[in-house]
Design an enzyme around this catalytic site. Structure first.
Site, PDB file in Angstrom:
ATOM      1  N   CYS A  37      -9.284  74.850 -42.885  1.00 41.33           N
ATOM      2  CA  CYS A  37      -9.045  73.403 -42.842  1.00 41.33           C
ATOM      3  C   CYS A  37      -8.287  73.005 -41.575  1.00 41.33           C
ATOM      4  O   CYS A  37      -8.073  71.824 -41.321  1.00 41.33           O
ATOM      5  CB  CYS A  37      -8.259  72.948 -44.060  1.00 41.33           C
ATOM      6  SG  CYS A  37      -9.045  73.372 -45.616  1.00 41.33           S
ATOM      7  N   CYS A 107      -1.032  65.749 -43.192  1.00 41.97           N
ATOM      8  CA  CYS A 107      -0.025  66.656 -42.615  1.00 41.97           C
ATOM      9  C   CYS A 107       1.301  66.518 -43.370  1.00 41.97           C
ATOM     10  O   CYS A 107       1.990  67.516 -43.633  1.00 41.97           O
ATOM     11  CB  CYS A 107       0.213  66.339 -41.136  1.00 41.97           C
ATOM     12  SG  CYS A 107      -1.253  66.545 -40.104  1.00 41.97           S
TER      13      CYS A 107
END
Lengths: 128, 423
Positions: A37, A107
């Site tokens: 990812c 994030c």
């Protein structure tokens, strides 16, 4: 895309980079994400067993600048917090502090997951 | 028409002309677009200022001179690829050329069959057009490539059906720079009576193209990848044997009815001049690019866990695509801020998928995320290459110190055995 000043600052001068010994009884380790990812975060906390307060933290992150900045910021924030306070950190606080754009919100979610995983790991070690 | 060293602008000329605007970071993204050659800009300007006529105006001198300029430019474009000027159709760029070629041929020949073939590593302008044709009821086969990015001809042969009407394969890949065997693929298509389209946007001025001998029916051309202006391109449409297209743009019947719309004289003139220069200077440009390519590779190959993407020799020297394992591409680009390059990392695109081209080569997601595309060109210097080597090495080392994957690799952990928490 343009990065916020805070993201650039953490990227240029990441805080608390490094690793503690995973086997150390006072250390909790969280590793989240996947190379496929494009993001892997390893976050470690060092806890005072008497007080349950996080005394130190380390991170290593494979990922974009926002992922590096999110994990660097979290290592600063968790120091001096209790395990429960640290586990209560929200990704929205990280995203707000770093002015992350919508495409980078994941994030901050990863950083929240990392700290929760580190707290869990420490608690498991001391479950009995 | 001759060219000598005296009329070629040296690096100082371009740098001087770029001092009007900031020109840092160092440009190593010639695959995205090239600067317009100053000589091209110079020949364009009069067609914006005093010679503003519409090339389609038949009733006065303003139109006649513009038409003459457009036709001269058409000859210059044709000459680079060994075509007849009557085989060149002006478009707005390679994306439009790809659309016109594929939709135009599919719509014209649909009674012969409804099957088209292309390759997974093609540009989105081809892949998205194919998706649209599927929506319209056509069937499309997307071929896999070999690990080096080249098409296996046996795979192509096996995919051809009696109802196949179009095959589309690009000449030079935009991400990894590999050169497909267009001559052999074209021969195969010719034998089977299939229209063969080639996207040559990244090929002009880098590889020899001679359509007198090359069995290609349709070829998409771009101006702005070959030192011409943006906003103009062309489609080569073969006359013998004749290839027919259904127009996609209607109104006025310009370009022999294949593409209506007033021609932008200055753009046509610019593309013509850019292609004239490309023909004259290809050998010189390629020799310089090859030397710089080798210099860059030499400076980076000894970095641990670095992989070159794409065939090592069947490629254009202007492209260098490398994966730096355990370092994420976008963070690397953030570090090497003195260089303007691009990455196959997911983070540089709106989607979360890493480069589909690198994935098609069988590269792991990790290596696709860790890739850097450097594309060099006419004004790249040795000093710039040396700077690139230095800054890439320093930042890869810095980011590896930050990387938990690098730490695990150093500790001898096999990353493929780890249970990751995919998100």
């Amino acid at each position: 895309m343009a990065y916020s000043e805070k993201v650039v600052e953490h990227y240029e001068n990441p805080r608390n980079v490094g690793s503690f010994d995973k086997g150390d009884e006072s250390v909790g380790t969280g590793m989240v994400g996947a190379p496929a990812c494009g993001d892997v975060m390893k976050l470690q906390i060092k806890v005072n067993p008497a007080t349950g307060v996080i005394e130190d933290a380390r991170f290593k992150t494979y990922g974009c600048g926002s992922a590096i900045a999110s994990s660097s910021l979290v290592t600063e924030w968790v120091k001096g917090k209790t395990l429960d306070e640290a586990a209560a950190l929200k990704n929205s606080q990280i995203a707000e502090e770093l002015a992350l754009p919508p495409v980078k919100i994941h994030c901050s979610i990863l950083a929240e997951d990392a700290i929760k995983a580190a707290v869990d790991d420490y608690k498991k070690k001391h479950a009995h | 028409m001759t060219s000598d060293a005296a009329d070629r602008p040296d690096n100082r000329t371009l740098i001087f002309s770029m001092q009007a605007t900031p020109h840092f970071p160092i440009y190593m993204d010639y695959g995205a677009t090239t600067p317009c050659d100053p000589r091209v800009v110079d020949v364009m300007v009069p067609w914006l200022r005093e010679h503003f006529g519409n090339p389609a105006s038949r009733s006065h001198a303003w139109g006649w001179e513009a038409e003459a300029a457009v036709e001269k430019a058409r000859e210059q474009v044709a000459e680079l690829i060994g075509a007849d000027p009557r085989e060149i159709v002006w478009t707005s760029g390679a994306t439009e050329s790809n659309n016109l070629a594929l939709k135009g041929a599919a719509h014209f020949y649909h009674s012969k069959g409804r099957h088209l073939i292309t390759v997974k590593t093609e540009h989105k302008a081809v892949l998205d057009t194919m998706r649209e044709l599927e929506r319209q009821g056509f069937e499309v086969t997307y071929l896999d490539v070999l690990e080096d990015g080249l098409l296996d001809l046996e795979v192509l042969k096996a995919a051809i059906r009696p109802d196949t009407i179009v095959v589309s394969v690009m000449a030079v890949n935009n991400e990894i720079g590999v050169i497909q065997d267009i001559a052999t693929i074209g021969k195969l298509c010719r034998e089977k009576g299939i229209v063969f389209h080639v996207d040559a946007a990244q090929a002009t001025g880098k590889i020899e193209i001679d359509l007198k001998t090359l069995p290609v029916d349709l070829m998409s051309l771009a101006s702005h990848k070959t030192y011409g202006p943006k906003g103009i391109g062309a489609l080569y449409v073969r006359r013998k044997p004749r290839v027919r297209l259904e127009a996609q743009m209607h109104g006025g019947g310009h370009e022999r009815g294949m593409r209506s719309g007033t021609l932008p004289t200055h753009q046509c003139v610019g593309m013509g001049e850019a292609f004239r220069l490309a023909r004259l200077e290809m050998a010189q440009d390629n020799a310089r690019a090859k030397a710089l390519h080798e210099r860059l590779l030499k400076g980076l190959v000894d970095v641990e866990q670095v992989f070159l993407n794409g065939h090592p020799t069947q490629r254009v020297p202007q492209n260098i695509n490398m994966s730096f394992n355990f370092v994420e591409g976008e963070s690397l680009i953030m570090g090497i801020k003195g260089l303007a390059v691009s990455s196959g990392s997911a983070c540089t695109s709106a989607s979360l998928e890493p480069s589909y081209v690198l994935r098609a080569l069988g590269r792991s997601d990790e290596l696709a995320h860790s890739s850097l595309r450097m594309t060099i060109g006419r004004w790249t210097t040795e000093q710039e290459i040396d700077y690139a080597i230095e800054t890439i090495r320093a930042n890869v080392a810095k980011l590896r110190d930050l990387s938990p994957l690098w730490e695990m690799y150093q500790d001898g952990v096999d990353l493929s055995t780890i249970q990751w928490t995919a998100h």
